[in-house]
Design a protein around this motif. Structure first.
Motif, short mmCIF file in Angstrom:
data_model
loop_
_atom_site.label_atom_id
_atom_site.label_comp_id
_atom_site.label_asym_id
_atom_site.label_seq_id
_atom_site.Cartn_x
_atom_site.Cartn_y
_atom_site.Cartn_z
N CYS A 31 1.32 6.32 4.74
CA CYS A 31 1.06 6.66 3.34
C CYS A 31 1.11 8.17 3.14
O CYS A 31 1.23 8.93 4.09
CB CYS A 31 -0.30 6.11 2.90
N GLU A 44 -8.64 0.95 3.66
CA GLU A 44 -7.29 0.73 4.21
C GLU A 44 -6.28 1.14 3.16
O GLU A 44 -6.35 0.68 2.01
CB GLU A 44 -7.06 -0.72 4.61
N GLN A 46 -2.12 1.30 2.99
CA GLN A 46 -0.96 0.83 3.74
C GLN A 46 0.27 1.71 3.53
O GLN A 46 0.28 2.62 2.69
CB GLN A 46 -0.66 -0.61 3.37
N PHE A 62 -9.15 -1.24 -0.73
CA PHE A 62 -7.94 -1.71 -0.08
C PHE A 62 -6.76 -1.41 -0.99
O PHE A 62 -6.70 -1.91 -2.12
CB PHE A 62 -8.01 -3.21 0.20
N CYS A 64 -2.80 -1.65 -0.98
CA CYS A 64 -1.68 -2.27 -0.26
C CYS A 64 -0.36 -1.59 -0.57
O CYS A 64 -0.26 -0.75 -1.46
CB CYS A 64 -1.60 -3.76 -0.59
N GLU A 65 0.66 -1.99 0.18
CA GLU A 65 2.01 -1.47 -0.03
C GLU A 65 2.41 -1.64 -1.49
O GLU A 65 1.95 -2.53 -2.18
CB GLU A 65 3.01 -2.24 0.84
N MET A 80 -9.81 -3.56 -4.93
CA MET A 80 -8.74 -4.25 -4.22
C MET A 80 -7.47 -4.23 -5.06
O MET A 80 -7.50 -4.59 -6.23
CB MET A 80 -9.11 -5.71 -3.97
N ILE A 82 -3.57 -5.78 -5.26
CA ILE A 82 -2.84 -6.97 -4.83
C ILE A 82 -1.36 -6.72 -5.09
O ILE A 82 -0.99 -6.29 -6.18
CB ILE A 82 -3.29 -8.21 -5.64
N ASN A 83 -0.49 -7.01 -4.11
CA ASN A 83 0.94 -6.86 -4.36
C ASN A 83 1.68 -8.20 -4.34
O ASN A 83 2.87 -8.27 -4.60
CB ASN A 83 1.59 -5.88 -3.38
N ASP A 84 0.97 -9.27 -4.06
CA ASP A 84 1.58 -10.61 -4.03
C ASP A 84 1.03 -11.44 -5.19
O ASP A 84 -0.08 -11.96 -5.12
CB ASP A 84 1.26 -11.28 -2.69
N LYS A 96 8.46 -10.15 1.55
CA LYS A 96 8.21 -8.98 0.70
C LYS A 96 9.06 -8.97 -0.56
O LYS A 96 8.77 -8.24 -1.50
CB LYS A 96 8.42 -7.69 1.49
N TRP A 99 6.85 -9.63 -3.46
CA TRP A 99 5.82 -8.67 -3.83
C TRP A 99 6.24 -7.86 -5.05
O TRP A 99 7.44 -7.71 -5.31
CB TRP A 99 5.54 -7.72 -2.68
#
Length: 155
Positions: A31, A44, A46, A62, A64-65, A80, A82-84, A96, A99
């Motif tokens: 990152c 975290e 990513q 969190f 994410c990507e 949080m 969410i990418n999904d 992916k 995503w």
């Protein structure tokens, strides 16, 4: 009995700006953290994530990507991303191509335990604690609830 696959918390392949503070333990990899970013413990972040200058990411978040966060933002405890979005009716299970990205503008504050699905959030937004952002936010203001809705303008 087989041996477990143990992975340790690490900070690897991170691009740091000037005067960045990271409180360990933190799991950061691939990152980019701009100048004067603060990252609290148990966070975290990513690969591919970009965090803008002077942004604070509090503990247990969190990210994410496919997430970008602008400058002068606040990401509260336990937020949080969410990418999904389960576009196939269930988890992408590592595919992916299913995503979707999230973009957080500048001067955005996200309250503790909010959940941010793949959306775009414009500049100058406050998201209340525990909110669930399911749609793009295109107008500055204060948003709260599940799903998050605008509850008032900023003064």
């Amino acid at each position: 009995m087989s041996s477990p696959n143990i992975r340790q918390v690490a900070i690897t392949n991170v691009q740091f700006g000037e005067d960045v503070t990271v409180v360990e333990p933190a799991n950061l990899y691939g990152c980019t953290l701009a100048d004067n970013v603060f990252v609290g413990p148990f966070v975290e972040i990513q690969k591919g994530v970009g965090i803008g200058a002077r942004t604070r990411v509090q503990s247990h978040a969190f990210i994410c990507e496919l997430v970008t966060v602008g400058t002068d933002c606040f990401i509260g405890h336990g937020v949080m991303f969410i990418n999904d979005p389960f576009i196939k009716g269930g988890p992408a299970r590592g595919d992916k191509t299913c995503w979707r990205p999230t973009h957080v503008g500048n001067y955005v504050s996200i309250g503790s335990n909010a959940t941010i699905l793949p959306v775009k959030i414009c500049d100058g937004v406050v998201i209340g604690a525990g909110a669930v952002v399911t749609r793009d936010i295109n107008e500055p203001g204060v948003y709260a609830g599940n799903p998050a809705r605008k509850i008032r303008n900023l003064a």
